[in-house]
Design a protein around this motif. Structure first.
Motif, PDB file in Angstrom:
ATOM      1  N   ASP A  92       0.912  -1.106   0.186  1.00 54.69           N
ATOM      2  CA  ASP A  92      -0.083  -0.044  -0.013  1.00 54.69           C
ATOM      3  C   ASP A  92       0.767   1.330  -0.033  1.00 54.69           C
ATOM      4  O   ASP A  92       0.481   2.582   0.105  1.00 54.69           O
ATOM      5  N   ARG A  93       2.010   1.125  -0.186  1.00 55.55           N
ATOM      6  CA  ARG A  93       3.059   2.335  -0.143  1.00 55.55           C
ATOM      7  C   ARG A  93       4.097   2.099  -1.010  1.00 55.55           C
ATOM      8  O   ARG A  93       5.364   1.562  -0.904  1.00 55.55           O
ATOM      9  N   PRO A  94       3.762   2.257  -2.318  1.00 60.93           N
ATOM     10  CA  PRO A  94       4.851   1.854  -3.382  1.00 60.93           C
ATOM     11  C   PRO A  94       6.057   2.783  -3.306  1.00 60.93           C
ATOM     12  O   PRO A  94       5.790   4.033  -2.870  1.00 60.93           O
ATOM     13  N   ASN A  95       7.157   2.662  -3.515  1.00 62.06           N
ATOM     14  CA  ASN A  95       8.493   3.378  -3.427  1.00 62.06           C
ATOM     15  C   ASN A  95       8.270   4.702  -4.381  1.00 62.06           C
ATOM     16  O   ASN A  95       7.629   4.516  -5.517  1.00 62.06           O
ATOM     17  N   GLU A  96       9.072   5.635  -4.079  1.00 66.24           N
ATOM     18  CA  GLU A  96       8.714   6.833  -5.203  1.00 66.24           C
ATOM     19  C   GLU A  96      10.320   7.542  -5.175  1.00 66.24           C
ATOM     20  O   GLU A  96      10.993   7.339  -4.248  1.00 66.24           O
ATOM     21  N   CYS A  97      10.398   8.295  -6.199  1.00 68.77           N
ATOM     22  CA  CYS A  97      11.771   8.893  -6.459  1.00 68.77           C
ATOM     23  C   CYS A  97      11.352  10.387  -6.272  1.00 68.77           C
ATOM     24  O   CYS A  97      10.622  11.020  -6.881  1.00 68.77           O
ATOM     25  N   ALA A  98      11.932  10.959  -5.211  1.00 70.25           N
ATOM     26  CA  ALA A  98      12.035  12.495  -4.949  1.00 70.25           C
ATOM     27  C   ALA A  98      13.088  12.956  -4.746  1.00 70.25           C
ATOM     28  O   ALA A  98      14.262  12.581  -4.149  1.00 70.25           O
ATOM     29  N   PRO A  99      13.296  14.572  -4.931  1.00 66.96           N
ATOM     30  CA  PRO A  99      14.775  14.947  -4.714  1.00 66.96           C
ATOM     31  C   PRO A  99      14.944  15.171  -2.945  1.00 66.96           C
ATOM     32  O   PRO A  99      13.882  15.290  -2.440  1.00 66.96           O
ATOM     33  N   GLY A 100      15.879  14.769  -2.826  1.00 63.45           N
ATOM     34  CA  GLY A 100      16.210  14.638  -1.345  1.00 63.45           C
ATOM     35  C   GLY A 100      16.042  13.405  -0.729  1.00 63.45           C
ATOM     36  O   GLY A 100      16.207  13.480   0.673  1.00 63.45           O
ATOM     37  N   GLY A 101      15.266  12.494  -1.222  1.00 60.03           N
ATOM     38  CA  GLY A 101      14.692  11.367  -0.460  1.00 60.03           C
ATOM     39  C   GLY A 101      13.748  10.422  -1.066  1.00 60.03           C
ATOM     40  O   GLY A 101      14.121   9.644  -1.941  1.00 60.03           O
ATOM     41  N   GLY A 102      12.425  10.829  -0.944  1.00 56.44           N
ATOM     42  CA  GLY A 102      11.519   9.713  -1.453  1.00 56.44           C
ATOM     43  C   GLY A 102      11.230   8.775  -0.678  1.00 56.44           C
ATOM     44  O   GLY A 102      11.423   8.802   0.632  1.00 56.44           O
ATOM     45  N   ARG A 103      10.935   7.534  -1.309  1.00 62.87           N
ATOM     46  CA  ARG A 103      10.502   6.434  -0.240  1.00 62.87           C
ATOM     47  C   ARG A 103      11.175   5.348  -1.031  1.00 62.87           C
ATOM     48  O   ARG A 103      10.970   5.062  -2.010  1.00 62.87           O
ATOM     49  N   HIS A 104      12.031   4.342  -0.058  1.00 68.29           N
ATOM     50  CA  HIS A 104      12.659   3.523  -0.734  1.00 68.29           C
ATOM     51  C   HIS A 104      12.995   2.310   0.381  1.00 68.29           C
ATOM     52  O   HIS A 104      13.286   2.569   1.153  1.00 68.29           O
ATOM     53  N   SER A 105      12.384   1.258  -0.116  1.00 70.25           N
ATOM     54  CA  SER A 105      12.328  -0.091   0.206  1.00 70.25           C
ATOM     55  C   SER A 105      12.676  -1.046  -0.508  1.00 70.25           C
ATOM     56  O   SER A 105      12.339  -0.902  -1.615  1.00 70.25           O
ATOM     57  N   SER A 106      12.819  -2.111  -0.025  1.00 67.83           N
ATOM     58  CA  SER A 106      13.131  -3.422  -1.020  1.00 67.83           C
ATOM     59  C   SER A 106      12.587  -4.637  -0.070  1.00 67.83           C
ATOM     60  O   SER A 106      12.825  -5.104   0.909  1.00 67.83           O
ATOM     61  N   GLN A 107      11.757  -5.557  -1.032  1.00 70.97           N
ATOM     62  CA  GLN A 107      11.844  -6.979  -0.816  1.00 70.97           C
ATOM     63  C   GLN A 107      13.245  -7.584  -0.688  1.00 70.97           C
ATOM     64  O   GLN A 107      14.387  -7.105  -1.205  1.00 70.97           O
ATOM     65  N   ASP A 108      13.153  -8.986  -0.418  1.00 71.85           N
ATOM     66  CA  ASP A 108      14.681  -9.474  -0.378  1.00 71.85           C
ATOM     67  C   ASP A 108      14.724  -9.975  -2.065  1.00 71.85           C
ATOM     68  O   ASP A 108      14.413 -11.237  -2.381  1.00 71.85           O
ATOM     69  N   ASP A 109      15.425  -9.120  -2.755  1.00 72.67           N
ATOM     70  CA  ASP A 109      15.457  -9.455  -4.167  1.00 72.67           C
ATOM     71  C   ASP A 109      17.248  -9.413  -4.283  1.00 72.67           C
ATOM     72  O   ASP A 109      17.874  -8.986  -3.390  1.00 72.67           O
ATOM     73  N   ASP A 110      17.548  -9.961  -5.260  1.00 75.94           N
ATOM     74  CA  ASP A 110      18.896 -10.232  -5.461  1.00 75.94           C
ATOM     75  C   ASP A 110      19.384  -9.204  -6.815  1.00 75.94           C
ATOM     76  O   ASP A 110      20.489  -9.461  -7.162  1.00 75.94           O
ATOM     77  N   VAL A 111      18.942  -8.169  -7.116  1.00 78.68           N
ATOM     78  CA  VAL A 111      19.047  -7.343  -8.003  1.00 78.68           C
ATOM     79  C   VAL A 111      20.065  -6.257  -7.351  1.00 78.68           C
ATOM     80  O   VAL A 111      19.927  -5.571  -6.486  1.00 78.68           O
ATOM     81  N   ARG A 112      21.023  -6.198  -8.213  1.00 74.04           N
ATOM     82  CA  ARG A 112      21.973  -4.983  -7.965  1.00 74.04           C
ATOM     83  C   ARG A 112      22.049  -4.051  -9.084  1.00 74.04           C
ATOM     84  O   ARG A 112      22.142  -4.300 -10.291  1.00 74.04           O
ATOM     85  N   VAL A 113      21.773  -2.674  -8.779  1.00 76.56           N
ATOM     86  CA  VAL A 113      21.916  -1.849  -9.872  1.00 76.56           C
ATOM     87  C   VAL A 113      23.538  -1.020  -9.698  1.00 76.56           C
ATOM     88  O   VAL A 113      23.492  -0.220  -8.812  1.00 76.56           O
ATOM     89  N   HIS A 114      24.031  -1.112 -10.792  1.00 76.79           N
ATOM     90  CA  HIS A 114      25.514  -0.154 -10.626  1.00 76.79           C
ATOM     91  C   HIS A 114      25.385   1.317 -11.458  1.00 76.79           C
ATOM     92  O   HIS A 114      25.002   1.081 -12.792  1.00 76.79           O
ATOM     93  N   PHE A 115      25.553   2.327 -10.944  1.00 80.91           N
ATOM     94  CA  PHE A 115      25.447   3.573 -11.720  1.00 80.91           C
ATOM     95  C   PHE A 115      26.884   4.068 -11.882  1.00 80.91           C
ATOM     96  O   PHE A 115      27.754   4.050 -11.128  1.00 80.91           O
ATOM     97  N   GLU A 116      26.896   4.588 -13.177  1.00 83.67           N
ATOM     98  CA  GLU A 116      27.980   5.476 -13.797  1.00 83.67           C
ATOM     99  C   GLU A 116      27.541   6.897 -14.059  1.00 83.67           C
ATOM    100  O   GLU A 116      26.628   6.884 -14.816  1.00 83.67           O
ATOM    101  N   VAL A 117      28.323   7.862 -13.415  1.00 77.86           N
ATOM    102  CA  VAL A 117      27.927   9.335 -13.647  1.00 77.86           C
ATOM    103  C   VAL A 117      29.156   9.977 -14.242  1.00 77.86           C
ATOM    104  O   VAL A 117      30.057   9.762 -13.630  1.00 77.86           O
ATOM    105  N   ARG A 118      28.680  10.819 -15.212  1.00 76.28           N
ATOM    106  CA  ARG A 118      29.771  11.670 -15.652  1.00 76.28           C
ATOM    107  C   ARG A 118      29.163  13.023 -15.508  1.00 76.28           C
ATOM    108  O   ARG A 118      27.914  13.377 -16.003  1.00 76.28           O
ATOM    109  N   LEU A 119      29.922  14.168 -14.938  1.00 77.61           N
ATOM    110  CA  LEU A 119      29.558  15.500 -14.574  1.00 77.61           C
ATOM    111  C   LEU A 119      30.380  16.346 -15.078  1.00 77.61           C
ATOM    112  O   LEU A 119      31.729  16.345 -14.875  1.00 77.61           O
TER     113      LEU A 119
END
Length: 255
Positions: A92-119
């Motif tokens: 009943d509380r889906p995750n959301e992306c928001a500046p400075g926070g948002g809502r982030h939780s996770s079930q027990d999954d095995d997915v890893r997300v690797h980010f690369e950023v160029r500024l």
């Protein structure tokens, strides 16, 4: 029979794991921030060769789980926020992306997300994950990063802050003066901060199980305990707080 079994296992592994790529490019003005928020996986940032921000992400894990992890982009007045959103453990509380926070939780999954950023020059960086390392090398803007289980490595000609729980922090800051407080804190790991030779700051250093070393002469008021120091370097200035519980704390002068 053995060869047949090994071939079957290899085929199953190929179909059960997946690598999916995400890419975003955009123009962010100097002084604004590119923010990355993730749960599982490393976050790495570096300098761009031109004036465009480039963000790529790679998902690795079982196909059925990786398909449920989405990358969301939120552009706003302060810059852009990009999140890896796993399925929420609360239906009943889906995750959301928001500046400075948002809502982030996770079930027990095995997915890893690797980010690369160029500024590009002058663009600030904010990088946050839970399980993974965070690095920001060769930046010219400010960097504020954090993780829970992972190490942190920062190098910028601007100012920086960092916090983790299980991991060490190494930070190289280019500005000799700043306003407010800069904090570098962990629980299990060392903290090493490198400042310009002409830096000035009000310093507080603490460790419970570890030593303290500094290349800067400190003007100390009152008594100096072996594992807690308060003092001034140079002509003073903004606050600098370095703290760990289990680890060494080192304040270094840039060569």
């Amino acid at each position: 029979m053995l060869v047949t079994m090994l071939t079957t296992v290899a085929a199953l592994a190929t179909t059960s794991t997946v690598q999916q790529d995400f890419a975003w490019r955009g123009t962010i003005a100097a002084g604004k921030t590119v923010e990355i928020r993730s749960i599982n996986g490393d976050v790495r940032a570096g300098a761009a060769s031109g004036g465009t921000v480039e963000v790529t992400a790679t998902k690795r894990g079982p196909r059925s789980e990786a398909d449920e992890v989405r990358i969301e982009v939120v552009e706003h007045a302060r810059g852009v926020t990009i999140c890896a959103l796993h399925p929420s453990r609360h239906a009943d509380r889906p995750n959301e992306c928001a500046p400075g926070g948002g809502r982030h939780s996770s079930q027990d999954d095995d997915v890893r997300v690797h980010f690369e950023v160029r500024l590009p020059a002058g663009v600030h960086f904010a990088g946050h994950t839970v399980n993974g390392d965070v690095s920001a090398e060769g930046l010219t803007g400010d960097a504020r990063v954090g993780t829970v289980n992972g190490g942190i490595d920062i190098s910028t000609s601007g100012q920086a802050e960092a916090q983790t729980v299980n991991g060490s922090i190494t930070a190289r800051i280019g500005v000799p003066q700043w306003r407010g407080d800069l904090e570098f804190r962990t629980v299990n790991g060392s903290v090493t901060v490198v400042l310009p030779a002409d830096a000035g700051a009000e310093v507080q250093i603490e460790t419970l199980n570890g030593g303290i070393t500094t290349d800067f002469p400190l003007t100390v008021e009152g008594r100096m305990a072996s594992r807690r120091i308060r003092g001034t370097i140079g002509s003073g200035g903004g606050g600098l707080r370095l703290a760990t519980i289990n680890g060494e704390v080192r304040l270094r002068r840039a060569s």
